[in-house]
Design a protein around this motif. Sequence first.
Motif, short mmCIF file in Angstrom:
data_model
loop_
_atom_site.label_atom_id
_atom_site.label_comp_id
_atom_site.label_asym_id
_atom_site.label_seq_id
_atom_site.Cartn_x
_atom_site.Cartn_y
_atom_site.Cartn_z
N PRO A 106 -14.66 35.85 -55.92
CA PRO A 106 -13.51 35.95 -56.84
C PRO A 106 -13.71 35.05 -58.06
CG PRO A 106 -12.94 34.65 -54.91
CD PRO A 106 -14.28 35.24 -54.63
N LYS A 107 -13.12 35.45 -59.16
CA LYS A 107 -13.23 34.70 -60.40
C LYS A 107 -12.61 33.31 -60.24
CE LYS A 107 -12.11 34.99 -65.34
NZ LYS A 107 -11.41 35.79 -66.39
N ASP A 108 -13.28 32.33 -60.85
CA ASP A 108 -12.79 30.95 -60.78
C ASP A 108 -11.49 30.78 -61.55
OD1 ASP A 108 -14.69 29.62 -59.18
OD2 ASP A 108 -16.10 29.59 -60.85
N ASN A 109 -10.57 30.04 -60.96
CA ASN A 109 -9.36 29.60 -61.67
C ASN A 109 -9.49 28.09 -61.86
OD1 ASN A 109 -8.06 32.14 -61.72
ND2 ASN A 109 -7.51 31.89 -59.57
N ALA A 110 -10.16 27.73 -62.94
CA ALA A 110 -10.43 26.31 -63.17
C ALA A 110 -9.13 25.54 -63.37
CB ALA A 110 -11.33 26.14 -64.39
N GLU A 111 -9.01 24.44 -62.66
CA GLU A 111 -7.84 23.58 -62.76
C GLU A 111 -8.29 22.18 -63.15
OE1 GLU A 111 -5.86 23.69 -59.05
OE2 GLU A 111 -5.44 25.84 -59.11
N SER A 112 -7.41 21.46 -63.81
CA SER A 112 -7.75 20.08 -64.16
C SER A 112 -7.92 19.28 -62.87
CB SER A 112 -6.64 19.46 -65.01
OG SER A 112 -5.40 19.53 -64.33
N SER A 113 -9.08 18.66 -62.73
CA SER A 113 -9.39 17.94 -61.50
C SER A 113 -8.87 16.51 -61.55
CB SER A 113 -10.91 17.93 -61.28
OG SER A 113 -11.25 17.16 -60.16
N GLU A 114 -8.69 15.96 -60.37
CA GLU A 114 -8.32 14.55 -60.29
C GLU A 114 -9.46 13.70 -60.85
OE1 GLU A 114 -9.73 13.97 -55.67
OE2 GLU A 114 -7.79 14.86 -56.13
N SER A 115 -9.17 12.47 -61.23
CA SER A 115 -10.17 11.60 -61.83
C SER A 115 -11.33 11.37 -60.87
CB SER A 115 -9.54 10.26 -62.22
OG SER A 115 -8.97 9.64 -61.07
N PHE A 116 -12.54 11.30 -61.42
CA PHE A 116 -13.73 11.11 -60.60
C PHE A 116 -13.92 9.64 -60.27
CE2 PHE A 116 -18.46 10.74 -60.27
CZ PHE A 116 -18.56 11.38 -59.05
N ASP A 117 -14.24 9.35 -59.03
CA ASP A 117 -14.41 7.99 -58.55
C ASP A 117 -15.85 7.53 -58.79
OD1 ASP A 117 -14.26 5.57 -57.28
OD2 ASP A 117 -14.10 6.39 -55.25
N PHE A 118 -16.14 7.08 -60.03
CA PHE A 118 -17.50 6.66 -60.38
C PHE A 118 -17.92 5.43 -59.59
CE2 PHE A 118 -16.73 9.24 -64.20
CZ PHE A 118 -17.93 9.92 -64.27
N ILE A 119 -17.01 4.47 -59.41
CA ILE A 119 -17.35 3.26 -58.66
C ILE A 119 -17.73 3.62 -57.23
CG2 ILE A 119 -16.47 1.05 -57.80
CD1 ILE A 119 -14.68 0.90 -60.26
N GLY A 120 -16.95 4.50 -56.61
CA GLY A 120 -17.27 4.94 -55.26
C GLY A 120 -18.60 5.64 -55.18
N MET A 121 -18.90 6.49 -56.18
CA MET A 121 -20.17 7.20 -56.18
C MET A 121 -21.35 6.24 -56.28
SD MET A 121 -21.82 9.76 -59.00
CE MET A 121 -22.29 8.32 -59.95
#
Length: 526
Positions: free
Chosen positions: A194-209
Amino acid sequence: MTGQAAATPDKLDAAVLKIAGVVVLGAIMSILDITVVSVALPTFQTEFDATYAEVAWTMTGYTLALATVIPLSGWAADRFGTKRLYMLALLLFTLGSVLCATADSIEQLVAYRVLQGLGGGMLMPLGMTIMTRAAGPERIGRLMAVLGIPMLLGPIGGPILGGWLIEAASWHWVFLINLPIGAIGLVYAFFALPKDNAESSESFDFIGMLMLSPGLALFLYGVSSLPETGTITATKVWGTMLVGALLVIGFVLYSFKPQHPLLDLRLFRNRNLSVSSISLFVFIIAFMGAGLLFPSYFLQVRGESTLNAGLLMAPQGLGAMLTMPIAGTLADRIPVGRTVPFAMALIAAGFFTFTQVGTDTSYWLLCGSLFVMGLGMGGTMMPIMTSALRTLTSQEVARGSTLVNILQQIGGSIGSAIMSVILTSRLNGSEPIPGLNNPRTGEPITEAGAAIASQHGQQLPVEPSVIQRGLAFVADSFATTFWVGFGLVLLTFIPIAFLPRKRRPAKLGGPAEEGDGRLDTPVMIH
């Protein structure tokens, strides 16, 4: 949401099965590649003039890449859309496969395998996300049975396909076989998903990564170096394991502070998830670790070809093929705490046979035992994964599946390292043959080494009695290693005793209660 779940058909309909075809095809590529390459390791040693420890990094590098990318897949799917990211993962995996076939050195091959792993690591969690969105919560047990198909085809088809490709063509086709499959998968995904329904994502945890991904990679690198060094006191082992462990511990302490951590460890407050995760972790260490040694026994002790070794492993997959669909259906109706212990008993019964292996153990007995173990495996792994995710809300399931995927990778690496170290240390205890040295390393050749070489057609100037003593020693070394695996299988009975044994009705419109097999909101798995 509740009405949508209630209206979900009980069976997997044609629309869901069409999407399932895409997911299963990608998962087959990723999982099949692991088992196909495992039977090619002796060929890599010959082609690249490398030691077993060096060629083993073609497996280890792939696993490290998987463990590194899995924590990122959940956030990336929300940010870029599951269809786009899934097709990118397929493309990356296929490109890595083609590059592997062009490798001129073992170092190049390991590097290209890492690229493969970066794509392969996203295929399974993304596929689970896509499938669960399509199927809904009422059919999660049957869904897990469908996703279990690649796990069946891996042990059945991987060694057979790998052995046949090496004997009929060359080692390059172990990787090139992924090119047509990947091309079909990309076209299929473009039209079926199915076609993507892009949604605004939560902030990315750079420190955790920056803590978790390098921490996991360094820790697993140290664990995977154990077979090569033979001791945990080597700096390459304990040093990287220590740094990796400190980074992971740092992430654990940090992860409770941000609202959206890279890995949500708060989920372990859910007793059902915790017990299921521990059960799965111990099971993976025991079964996957020792499972890699089964084909090695046929190759090194019995002198079978790679193709025959693969065929001898087929009964295990056939057994799982019989029970996995049944277990998936039962998991939707009966608490897994009532079924999994019986399946584990089958695994233990079949596994015990391998603790008694010798140089002439009956193939009927060994294949029968593998079949019984397969029956147990089909009723164990996927029901435990189902139990781990059942009592989570739709928002929690996405993060819970990420935890489960990471535990699988860590458990598999630890299990493989433990079994390899035990077997290697046992084989190194074999008597050296006076006056016979390895021309490349200058080290003495042992009776066990001469016996294994003779099984692969190498003629050495030694008496037949020496070869027989060496073979008996190698067989005994495998039996000792299998005893350790058998002990770990028995250890798995402890956590599975705490799996849910009662089913309680869910609260309408609210989260499911512990032990319940239903969710009132659609779930999404990463």
